[in-house]
Design a protein around this motif. Structure first.
Motif, mmCIF file in Angstrom:
data_model
loop_
_atom_site.group_PDB
_atom_site.id
_atom_site.type_symbol
_atom_site.label_atom_id
_atom_site.label_comp_id
_atom_site.label_asym_id
_atom_site.label_seq_id
_atom_site.Cartn_x
_atom_site.Cartn_y
_atom_site.Cartn_z
ATOM 1 N N CYS A 125 0.843 -1.200 0.000
ATOM 2 C CA CYS A 125 0.000 0.000 0.000
ATOM 3 C C CYS A 125 0.874 1.245 0.000
ATOM 4 O O CYS A 125 1.934 1.266 0.642
ATOM 5 N N VAL A 126 0.438 2.280 -0.715
ATOM 6 C CA VAL A 126 1.120 3.577 -0.744
ATOM 7 C C VAL A 126 0.287 4.580 0.051
ATOM 8 O O VAL A 126 -0.928 4.673 -0.139
ATOM 9 N N CYS A 127 0.942 5.309 0.959
ATOM 10 C CA CYS A 127 0.258 6.347 1.739
ATOM 11 C C CYS A 127 0.929 7.692 1.487
ATOM 12 O O CYS A 127 2.134 7.749 1.244
ATOM 13 N N TYR A 128 0.143 8.744 1.568
ATOM 14 C CA TYR A 128 0.707 10.084 1.384
ATOM 15 C C TYR A 128 -0.004 11.051 2.328
ATOM 16 O O TYR A 128 -1.103 10.773 2.814
ATOM 17 N N THR A 129 0.630 12.188 2.592
ATOM 18 C CA THR A 129 0.012 13.211 3.435
ATOM 19 C C THR A 129 -1.030 13.956 2.623
ATOM 20 O O THR A 129 -0.709 14.624 1.640
ATOM 21 N N LYS A 130 -2.278 13.844 3.068
ATOM 22 C CA LYS A 130 -3.385 14.525 2.385
ATOM 23 C C LYS A 130 -3.511 15.968 2.872
ATOM 24 O O LYS A 130 -4.007 16.841 2.177
ATOM 25 N N GLY A 131 -3.072 16.227 4.104
ATOM 26 C CA GLY A 131 -3.124 17.547 4.721
ATOM 27 C C GLY A 131 -3.113 17.372 6.228
ATOM 28 O O GLY A 131 -3.108 16.235 6.683
ATOM 29 N N PRO A 132 -3.069 18.421 7.012
ATOM 30 C CA PRO A 132 -2.894 19.817 6.586
ATOM 31 C C PRO A 132 -1.446 20.092 6.209
ATOM 32 O O PRO A 132 -0.570 19.265 6.469
ATOM 33 N N GLY A 133 -1.224 21.251 5.600
ATOM 34 C CA GLY A 133 0.131 21.607 5.209
ATOM 35 C C GLY A 133 0.114 22.708 4.169
ATOM 36 O O GLY A 133 -0.910 23.342 3.922
ATOM 37 N N MET A 134 1.263 22.916 3.533
ATOM 38 C CA MET A 134 1.393 23.943 2.488
ATOM 39 C C MET A 134 0.970 23.336 1.151
ATOM 40 O O MET A 134 1.409 22.237 0.796
ATOM 41 N N GLY A 135 0.117 24.051 0.426
ATOM 42 C CA GLY A 135 -0.511 23.509 -0.776
ATOM 43 C C GLY A 135 0.442 22.951 -1.812
ATOM 44 O O GLY A 135 0.329 21.780 -2.202
#
Length: 335
Positions: free
Chosen positions: A73-83
């Motif tokens: 499985c691949v995971c990524y940061t969806k937010g919050p953060g800088m666009g």
């Protein structure tokens, strides 16, 4: 057990980590550092992430001694953060997930910090103080959500420290907050600063304006040193955080505190929290810079928890958002 890869790029660090059943197999990262007196701009930070992401991806796989076929499985940061940084890393994560033909999960950055903290420290059900460049929250788990008991009503504590470091023209290497912490250790004079706690919330913008004024006037008049200002700022900000954390602990009947986020590495904050916890017969848990600073493994760990409970993100929802509340996420993996 599934093997999960996590991509983190919500601020000035690009990190990719691989986790399997509570074991961190690799966790490389690269930090975008600007000259003293400057912050990091979204577009420049995104370019930094684009430049280094494939190098970090290769490093993560090599360190873990794995190939793409080993990833479930691949995971990524969806937010919050800088666009712009968020999107630049999400594009890579989406591409990789399609190339490797595996599911994808969008992870809440704050929950990544909490789950990594719980994993590394072994804390069971702590009251969480989450302190970073973009976030300041006191959090506790209840009924399938991480509930926010108090937070900043303006800027985050890390942002306050970073901006004061710019006023003093401190180096951004390894981080402005770290360099303030080292200077604070040499401070001797406690300057009276505004103490701004509003119920369970805190406010830092007024303190920043006040100490900026102090820096210009008092340093010119030789009434204090830069070290004294760093010491005073830390003591005031951290006292405010300890106060609201203790109040949340009392409300929840909690005997554990977990400090997460980049500012959580600060030894003085940990010391002050430990003094409060000792008086309450409670324990303090904190991680070192490997895990409290933004990293890919924390996204992988939160994603691993989501994956094992069937919490997959549909492709049409694999976007990013700069505003993604900690309490928006249904916590399917805890009782």
């Amino acid at each position: 057990m599934p093997t999960v890869i996590g991509f983190e790029g919500s601020a000035n660090k690009i990190g990719i980590g691989i986790v399997r059943d509570g074991v961190v197999l690799s966790n490389p990262r690269h930090t975008y550092i600007t000259p003293p007196g400057q912050g990091f701009i979204q577009t420049d930070t995104a370019r930094h992430h684009q430049k280094y992401v494939l190098e970090i991806l290769r490093k993560a796989l090599d360190e873990a001694k794995l190939t793409s076929k080993d990833i479930d499985c691949v995971c990524y940061t969806k937010g919050p953060g800088m666009g712009a940084p968020l999107v630049s890393v999400a594009v890579v994560a989406r591409t990789v997930a399609q190339l490797w033909n595996v599911p994808i999960i969008g992870v809440n950055h704050c929950i990544g910090h909490i789950e990594m903290g719980r994993l590394v420290t072994g804390s069971d059900n702590p009251t969480v103080l989450y302190v970073s460049g973009g976030n300041t929250q006191v959090i506790a788990y209840s009924q399938k959500r991480y509930r926010i008991f108090g937070e900043t009503i303006d800027i985050a504590i890390g942002n306050c420290l970073d901006r004061f470091a710019r006023i003093l023209m401190l180096s951004n290497d390894p981080s402005p907050g770290y360099n303030i912490e080292q200077m604070a250790k040499k401070g001797k004079k406690l300057i009276d600063l505004p103490y701004s706690v509003k119920g369970m919330d805190v406010s830092f913008s007024g303190i920043l304006s006040y100490i900026e004024d102090c820096a210009h006037k008092m340093l010119k008049a030789n009434e204090c040193t830069p070290e004294d200002l760093c010491f005073s700022l830390q003591e005031t900000l951290f006292a405010m955080l300890v106060e609201i954390t203790e109040r949340a602990m009392a409300h929840c009947g909690s005997d554990e505190v977990l400090i997460v986020g980049g500012v959580g590495c600060n030894e003085r904050l940990q010391e002050m929290m430990a003094a409060m916890a000792e008086e309450r017969g409670a324990k303090v848990f904190a991680t070192d810079e490997r895990y409290c600073i933004d990293n890919g493994a924390m996204i992988a760990q939160a994603g691993w928890e989501m994956f094992r409970t069937g919490n997959i993100t549909p492709w049409e929802e694999t976007w990013c958002t700069q505003r993604y509340r900690t309490d928006e996420v249904e916590v399917t993996w805890r009782d």
